[in-house]
Design a protein around this motif. Structure first.
Motif, PDB file in Angstrom:
ATOM      1  N   SER A 237       0.793  -1.092  -0.035  1.00  0.00           N
ATOM      2  CA  SER A 237       0.159  -0.016  -0.146  1.00  0.00           C
ATOM      3  C   SER A 237       0.774   1.260  -0.220  1.00  0.00           C
ATOM      4  N   GLY A 238       0.047   2.333  -0.212  1.00  0.00           N
ATOM      5  CA  GLY A 238       1.043   3.515  -0.119  1.00  0.00           C
ATOM      6  C   GLY A 238       1.711   3.883   0.993  1.00  0.00           C
ATOM      7  N   PHE A 239       1.041   3.444   2.262  1.00  0.00           N
ATOM      8  CA  PHE A 239       1.530   3.781   3.390  1.00  0.00           C
ATOM      9  C   PHE A 239       3.082   3.105   3.544  1.00  0.00           C
ATOM     10  N   THR A 240       3.222   1.947   3.053  1.00  0.00           N
ATOM     11  CA  THR A 240       4.154   1.120   2.986  1.00  0.00           C
ATOM     12  C   THR A 240       5.390   1.982   2.473  1.00  0.00           C
ATOM     13  N   VAL A 241       5.123   2.429   0.986  1.00  0.00           N
ATOM     14  CA  VAL A 241       5.801   3.183   0.095  1.00  0.00           C
ATOM     15  C   VAL A 241       6.492   4.218   1.139  1.00  0.00           C
ATOM     16  N   PHE A 242       5.544   5.054   1.713  1.00  0.00           N
ATOM     17  CA  PHE A 242       5.911   6.130   2.439  1.00  0.00           C
ATOM     18  C   PHE A 242       6.912   5.828   4.024  1.00  0.00           C
ATOM     19  N   LEU A 243       6.439   4.447   4.359  1.00  0.00           N
ATOM     20  CA  LEU A 243       7.529   4.043   5.545  1.00  0.00           C
ATOM     21  C   LEU A 243       8.845   3.811   5.091  1.00  0.00           C
ATOM     22  N   LEU A 244       8.788   3.279   3.842  1.00  0.00           N
ATOM     23  CA  LEU A 244      10.414   2.675   3.243  1.00  0.00           C
ATOM     24  C   LEU A 244      11.026   4.034   2.911  1.00  0.00           C
ATOM     25  N   VAL A 245      10.460   5.069   2.410  1.00  0.00           N
ATOM     26  CA  VAL A 245      11.063   6.449   2.232  1.00  0.00           C
ATOM     27  C   VAL A 245      11.412   6.916   3.497  1.00  0.00           C
ATOM     28  N   VAL A 267      11.828   3.980  16.760  1.00  0.00           N
ATOM     29  CA  VAL A 267      10.958   2.849  17.431  1.00  0.00           C
ATOM     30  C   VAL A 267       9.499   3.436  17.503  1.00  0.00           C
ATOM     31  N   PRO A 268       9.296   4.375  18.100  1.00  0.00           N
ATOM     32  CA  PRO A 268       7.773   4.684  18.251  1.00  0.00           C
ATOM     33  C   PRO A 268       7.051   4.532  16.915  1.00  0.00           C
ATOM     34  N   ALA A 269       7.607   4.983  15.821  1.00  0.00           N
ATOM     35  CA  ALA A 269       7.126   5.116  14.363  1.00  0.00           C
ATOM     36  C   ALA A 269       6.997   3.712  13.881  1.00  0.00           C
ATOM     37  N   LEU A 270       7.976   2.670  14.254  1.00  0.00           N
ATOM     38  CA  LEU A 270       8.017   1.256  13.931  1.00  0.00           C
ATOM     39  C   LEU A 270       6.563   0.516  14.779  1.00  0.00           C
ATOM     40  N   ILE A 271       6.690   0.992  15.872  1.00  0.00           N
ATOM     41  CA  ILE A 271       5.656   0.196  16.595  1.00  0.00           C
ATOM     42  C   ILE A 271       4.114   0.831  16.234  1.00  0.00           C
ATOM     43  N   GLY A 272       4.092   2.046  15.684  1.00  0.00           N
ATOM     44  CA  GLY A 272       2.884   2.371  15.244  1.00  0.00           C
ATOM     45  C   GLY A 272       2.487   1.968  14.323  1.00  0.00           C
ATOM     46  N   SER A 273       3.406   1.657  12.913  1.00  0.00           N
ATOM     47  CA  SER A 273       3.063   1.267  11.871  1.00  0.00           C
ATOM     48  C   SER A 273       2.737  -0.147  11.884  1.00  0.00           C
ATOM     49  N   ALA A 274       3.405  -0.927  12.903  1.00  0.00           N
ATOM     50  CA  ALA A 274       3.064  -2.506  13.076  1.00  0.00           C
ATOM     51  C   ALA A 274       1.782  -2.581  13.612  1.00  0.00           C
ATOM     52  N   GLY A 275       1.291  -1.616  14.390  1.00  0.00           N
ATOM     53  CA  GLY A 275      -0.278  -1.615  15.040  1.00  0.00           C
ATOM     54  C   GLY A 275      -1.117  -1.427  13.793  1.00  0.00           C
TER      55      GLY A 275
END
Lengths: 514, 165
Positions: A237-245, A267-275
């Protein structure tokens, strides 16, 4: 077992106060247990504990009896208050309305007309679901205009929905008991389970039961989503692209400069996106859509489930879209605009408008057949096909002229519209493909616009107004003369389709109420 | 009759009802008040904090307000509506043209509002609300009698053609 929709006043599930206050009850129990643990350790193993604990203090002063009495008194008061509020909370369903009365000090009374129903949603959050209870919500058009019935026995909720929809459809009486699904002996939903073992077995059966009652839906119309495809669609999804960038940018930044703050940011960003991924996954798992005599039933959710029935003629716009990353796999998403909206879905509210999270072109066709019946001819199939896959040219759509490339350099070939079988079809987007269908019988108004730039190019923009939702039916560039033609055709079509449309009383012989 | 300039023009070009010419005054007062307020804010910023850009911004606002004032009568003349057989047609704008068609059966309610200046001139605005928040058709500058008779007419029409949602 009598029907709940007999016009008499009924009460909710007796465990309602407990389930509504579920979280607080669990928190209180947790608090008491955490305190008692030390007490238990002390008594059983003789390990002394610190005296900062309030229970310890009470124990020391020898006022255990008083404390217990106070707790018991409080419990009794709470129980009485809950049971009074439960007794005051009643509802009834008759041929014309759903009505709910509640409150002791502050009374409230809410009625919803059955012919205005936009959908009936049955939600089963995890904890009530474990106890075999469900929340039924009758949505009518408007913000916060729903009639919630929380909680009902799980099986009774299904039954009540069937009856409400049957009454709303224009048939005057609830059908005879012939539709009664075969149940295990010994189960009466009003007093579930005679023994504890029986209760537990019923719950397990209910928990594992398929979301859709196989008797109520023709099985061949159900779209199934393999978990792998669902997982893939969420990852791509677009969110993944955003995350990778973001991650790459951070990594580069970290490699160049000092990286003391980097973990704090990541770390908080990773936890947030995993959620985020996890919630999207569990929300869409066990997705199902099926046609029933009283509308389209959309269900989803792994632990907390939700299951909404949309009667015919409640879909105001349909958006079929394909993000770029999904194109190699041929996946599409279908979303709709509808007038009734469930307030209680919270962060997951988006899912209420998604009728197909991810599916192949064949799935899309099947879903369309359900939510837009009457749009199934040969010609319509061709329109959908070219609307989804065509790159433009003369393909049945009235496309934007070449000069529109000044405003839409890539997508002008695909930007176009067509009218067929009582629906306007708009197509746009080349990177992220989109196809929008608006049933003319549901259209609210139509508008065309022209600013100075479009005037120089002989273009205009058009917009079809529907109820608010994720689908926005607009065309950024149309030839000016075509825009006028579209405007006239849509305005005339909206009037003629609205007068001939009877889907809001779908089972009534004349389609007219009273 | 689509002409060479590519302007939008509906075939039903003849029967447009115009709004009251007095509505120009309402628009002019609004533009002057808005322009003065913006210029005053810019001037205050410039005098108190010596922001150079505030001066340019204020000048820009003043120029735009002047141009708007000059175009005001034409803009008001461009506002028009038509009661057709089954729907209401609305248009406005010269530079930015807009046409909206609202079927009578779709109207949920009809609203009459009066601003201070409009009330002084005996004018009222009529707003049509449908189930779509984006419809946003407001016919400004009707005389009060016109507004009320039009409202009653529209409510009657909507009632006779009511069709669900």
């Amino acid at each position: 077992m009598s029907s709940l929709a007999d016009g008499e006043w009924h009460r909710l599930h007796p465990a309602t106060p407990l389930l509504r206050g579920g979280i607080f009850v669990f928190a209180a129990i947790g608090f008491i247990l955490a305190n008692l643990r030390e007490r238990v350790l002390d008594v059983v193993f003789g390990i002394p504990v610190g005296s900062a604990d309030p229970l310890e203090e009470i124990y020391r002063r020898g006022s255990v009896g008083w404390a217990l009495l106070a707790v018991a008194g409080a419990l009794v008061v709470i129980l009485i208050a809950f049971s009074l509020s439960w007794r005051a909370h009643t509802f009834r369903v008759n041929d014309e309305i759903v009505e709910v009365r509640s409150g002791i000090v502050f009374r409230s009374n809410r009625k919803a007309r059955l012919d205005r129903i936009q959908g009936v949603n049955i939600e089963r959050p995890l904890i009530p679901r474990l106890f075999g209870a469900a929340k039924l919500e009758v949505s009518v058009a408007g913000q916060d205009a729903n009639v919630p019935l929380a909680y009902l026995g799980s099986a009774r909720a299904d039954e009540l929905r069937r009856d409400i929809l049957r009454l709303a459809s224009g048939a005057r009486r609830p059908a005879a008991e012939s539709v009664e699904p075969a149940r295990e002996p010994g189960e009466g939903p009003s007093e579930p389970g005679v023994t504890v073992g029986g209760f537990a077995r019923d719950r397990v059966v209910e928990f594992l039961a398929p979301e859709l009652d196989p008797d109520a839906a023709p099985p061949e119309s159900v779209v199934r989503i393999p978990p792998a495809r669902l997982f893939g669609s969420i990852v791509l999804s677009g969110f993944t692209v955003f995350l990778l960038v973001g991650v790459i940018a951070l990594a580069v930044g970290g490699a160049i400069g000092s990286s003391g703050w980097l973990p704090i940011a990541i770390v908080p960003a990773l936890i947030g996106s995993a959620g985020y991924f996890l919630s999207r996954l569990t929300r869409s798992l066990r997705f199902s859509i099926a046609g029933t005599p009283d509308g389209v039933r959309v269900g989803f959710g792994l632990l907390s489930t939700s299951n909404e029935t949309l009667p015919p003629g409640r879909v105001h716009a349909i958006g079929i879209s394909q993000p770029l990353l999904w194109r190699p796999f041929g996946w599409w998403q279908v979303r709709i605009n509808k007038a009734g909206r469930s307030v209680s879905q919270g962060a997951a509210g988006e899912a209420g408008t998604t009728v197909l999270p991810v599916g192949t072109a064949a799935d899309v066709a099947r879903v369309l057949e359900l939510i837009l019946p009457g749009y199934t001819g040969e010609e319509q199939g061709a329109v959908i096909e070219s609307g989804m896959h065509s790159r433009g040219g003369s393909d049945g759509f009235i496309n934007a002229p070449r000069r529109a490339a000044w405003l839409r350099p890539f997508s002008w070939r695909r930007t176009g519209y067509t009218l067929s079988a009582g629906a306007v079809v708009l197509r746009r987007g080349i990177v992220s493909r989109e196809l929008i269908l608006v049933p003319l019988a549901r259209l609210q108004s139509v508008r065309i616009d022209q600013g100075p730039v479009r005037r120089m190019l002989g273009l205009a923009s058009a917009r079809l107004h529907t109820v608010a939702g994720p689908v926005s039916a607009s065309l950024a560039v149309v030839d000016a003369e075509e825009a006028v033609r579209l405007f006239e055709a849509v305005a005339a079509g909206a009037v003629s389709c609205a007068t001939s449309d009877t889907s809001h009383r779908w089972n009534h012989p004349t389609g007219v109420f009273e | 009759m689509p002409d060479q300039s590519g302007r939008l023009d509906l075939a039903a070009g003849a029967g447009w009802q115009r709004v009251s010419p007095r509505y120009v005054v309402v628009e002019i007062v609004g533009t002057i008040v808005g322009g003065l307020l913006a210029c005053a804010a810019a001037a205050a910023l410039w005098l108190m904090f010596e922001f150079q850009w505030a001066l340019y911004a204020g000048a820009g606002v003043a120029v735009i307000a002047l141009v708007t004032l000059i175009l005001e009568p034409r803009r008001v003349r461009s506002i028009g509506y038509q009661l057709r057989q089954d729907d209401l047609l609305f248009r406005r704008g010269i530079m930015f043209q807009r046409f909206v068609a609202v079927p009578y059966g779709r109207m949920q309610l009809v609203d009459i509002t009066r601003g201070p200046v409009a009330r002084w001139l005996g004018l009222a605005d009529l707003k049509l609300v449908t189930a779509a928040a984006t419809t946003g058709v407001a016919i400004p500058g009707l005389t009060e009698e016109d507004a009320e008779s039009l409202r009653d007419r529209l409510v009657d029409l909507a009632e006779s053609r009511r069709a669900g949602l």
